[in-house]
Design an enzyme around this catalytic site. Structure first.
Site, PDB file in Angstrom:
ATOM      1  N   HIS A 139      -4.390  -6.950   7.269  1.00  0.00           N
ATOM      2  CA  HIS A 139      -4.194  -5.518   7.017  1.00  0.00           C
ATOM      3  C   HIS A 139      -2.801  -5.259   6.425  1.00  0.00           C
ATOM      4  O   HIS A 139      -2.666  -4.564   5.411  1.00  0.00           O
ATOM      5  CB  HIS A 139      -4.389  -4.758   8.336  1.00  0.00           C
ATOM      6  CG  HIS A 139      -4.161  -3.286   8.230  1.00  0.00           C
ATOM      7  ND1 HIS A 139      -5.203  -2.385   8.130  1.00  0.00           N
ATOM      8  CD2 HIS A 139      -3.009  -2.556   8.186  1.00  0.00           C
ATOM      9  CE1 HIS A 139      -4.694  -1.165   8.036  1.00  0.00           C
ATOM     10  NE2 HIS A 139      -3.368  -1.238   8.078  1.00  0.00           N
ATOM     11  N   GLU A 140      -1.782  -5.832   7.036  1.00  0.00           N
ATOM     12  CA  GLU A 140      -0.406  -5.602   6.562  1.00  0.00           C
ATOM     13  C   GLU A 140      -0.200  -6.164   5.163  1.00  0.00           C
ATOM     14  O   GLU A 140       0.442  -5.541   4.312  1.00  0.00           O
ATOM     15  CB  GLU A 140       0.609  -6.229   7.532  1.00  0.00           C
ATOM     16  CG  GLU A 140       0.683  -5.543   8.884  1.00  0.00           C
ATOM     17  CD  GLU A 140       1.011  -4.058   8.777  1.00  0.00           C
ATOM     18  OE1 GLU A 140       1.822  -3.675   7.923  1.00  0.00           O
ATOM     19  OE2 GLU A 140       0.421  -3.275   9.536  1.00  0.00           O
ATOM     20  N   HIS A 143      -1.737  -3.952   2.502  1.00  0.00           N
ATOM     21  CA  HIS A 143      -0.860  -2.833   2.098  1.00  0.00           C
ATOM     22  C   HIS A 143       0.077  -3.280   0.977  1.00  0.00           C
ATOM     23  O   HIS A 143       0.276  -2.553   0.010  1.00  0.00           O
ATOM     24  CB  HIS A 143       0.011  -2.396   3.281  1.00  0.00           C
ATOM     25  CG  HIS A 143      -0.627  -1.390   4.201  1.00  0.00           C
ATOM     26  ND1 HIS A 143      -1.204  -0.228   3.757  1.00  0.00           N
ATOM     27  CD2 HIS A 143      -0.755  -1.372   5.557  1.00  0.00           C
ATOM     28  CE1 HIS A 143      -1.661   0.472   4.805  1.00  0.00           C
ATOM     29  NE2 HIS A 143      -1.409  -0.216   5.913  1.00  0.00           N
ATOM     30  N   GLU A 203      -4.517   3.563   4.611  1.00  0.00           N
ATOM     31  CA  GLU A 203      -5.015   2.889   5.809  1.00  0.00           C
ATOM     32  C   GLU A 203      -6.426   2.367   5.587  1.00  0.00           C
ATOM     33  O   GLU A 203      -6.758   1.241   5.950  1.00  0.00           O
ATOM     34  CB  GLU A 203      -4.991   3.851   7.008  1.00  0.00           C
ATOM     35  CG  GLU A 203      -3.642   3.969   7.659  1.00  0.00           C
ATOM     36  CD  GLU A 203      -3.071   2.618   8.023  1.00  0.00           C
ATOM     37  OE1 GLU A 203      -3.575   1.983   8.957  1.00  0.00           O
ATOM     38  OE2 GLU A 203      -2.135   2.173   7.350  1.00  0.00           O
TER      39      GLU A 203
HETATM   40 ZN   LIG Z   1      -1.947   0.149   7.793  1.00  0.00          ZN
END
Ligand SMILES: [Zn+2]
Length: 271
Positions: A139-140, A143, A203
């Protein structure tokens, strides 16, 4: 008033000419700063952060050190493959992956533009296992590779230009603003105590591609559901983890992740 009018028209021009369509998500993003200049800034901040924090080496804790390296390298390899398959390897230009575990009670992890990743030891008990860690790191890292940092810095720049500092922008150029807003967006490293939450769009994109990257790296995407459920339970108290403040989580988000599951599972099975 004249200044305000000028500010608004400046903002209009920025929005008109500053947008770029993301090669992976297809979404139009405001890009006032270049990826390469952001990577240069990120490298300085990253080195500064490591110099001021206790980095866990293999000699200190071989097991935890190894797991962060292993998960990070597998996800980086999956991303390299994903972008290559789409003929978009140039999107990862300047990426030199590094993975660090840092001693801190805070439940947090981040990836800076250019592929510099930090996991806090406080995250490990919440991640619970290798697959849980892969969900957060995926997830990071999503981004970063989706240029969300570049987009957020650009939005802050636009806000600054749209404010009362048009004169100073015209006289000093935008570099000064760029360095100030970098610190606002990457507050965990700047230790400013202000965490700007990611937008819902960012997100949901990071959830979507993070799941795919973790699945391609060989981790069960189903772990994302239980991980974010655990995170959600940690909210509300005074000591809400940093990861939760920058990545607000609720039932809608978890329902969205469940909807993304069939696609992620196809990647998991096809690997
Ligand atoms: Zn996030």
């Amino acid at each position: 008033m004249l200044l305000k009018k000028l500010s608004l028209s400046a903002l209009g021009l920025i929005t008109l000419f500053g947008c770029t369509r993301n090669a992976i998500s297809g979404r139009s993003q405001l890009m006032l700063t270049s990826e390469s200049s952001l990577q240069t800034q990120a490298l300085t901040e990253y080195k500064d952060f490591l110099s001021k924090n206790k980095v866990v080496t293999a000699a200190v804790d071989k097991k935890d050190y190894d797991v962060v390296q292993k998960v990070g390298k597998r996800i980086a390899a999956a991303i390299t493959k994903y972008y290559a398959q789409k003929g978009l390897s140039n999107e990862l230009s300047g990426y030199k992956w590094e993975f660090n575990l840092v001693q801190s009670k805070d439940v947090n992890a981040w990836c800076m533009p250019g592929g510099k990743v930090v996991v806090y030891t406080g995250l490990l008990p919440v991640a619970q296992n290798e697959a849980g860690l892969a969900i957060v790191m995926g997830h990071e890292i999503a981004h970063a590779v989706l240029h969300h940092g570049q987009e957020r810095v650009s939005q802050q720049q636009a806000a600054a230009i749209g404010g009362n500092i048009v004169g100073s922008v015209l006289s000093k150029g935008s570099n000064k603003i760029a360095s100030n807003v970098f610190n606002t967006v990457y507050a965990p490293t700047a230790q400013m105590g202000v965490i700007l939450p990611n937008s819902r769009k960012q997100e949901s994109e990071a959830d979507h591609y993070g799941l795919i990257f973790a699945a391609m790296a060989g981790y069960n995407p189903q772990e994302a559901i239980t991980f974010w459920q655990r995170m959600e339970k940690m909210g509300g108290a005074d000591n809400t983890p940093t990861l939760l403040r920058s990545h607000p989580t609720n039932a809608t988000r978890i329902a969205d992740i469940k909807r993304l599951m069939p696609e992620a599972e196809r990647y998991y099975k096809a690997r």
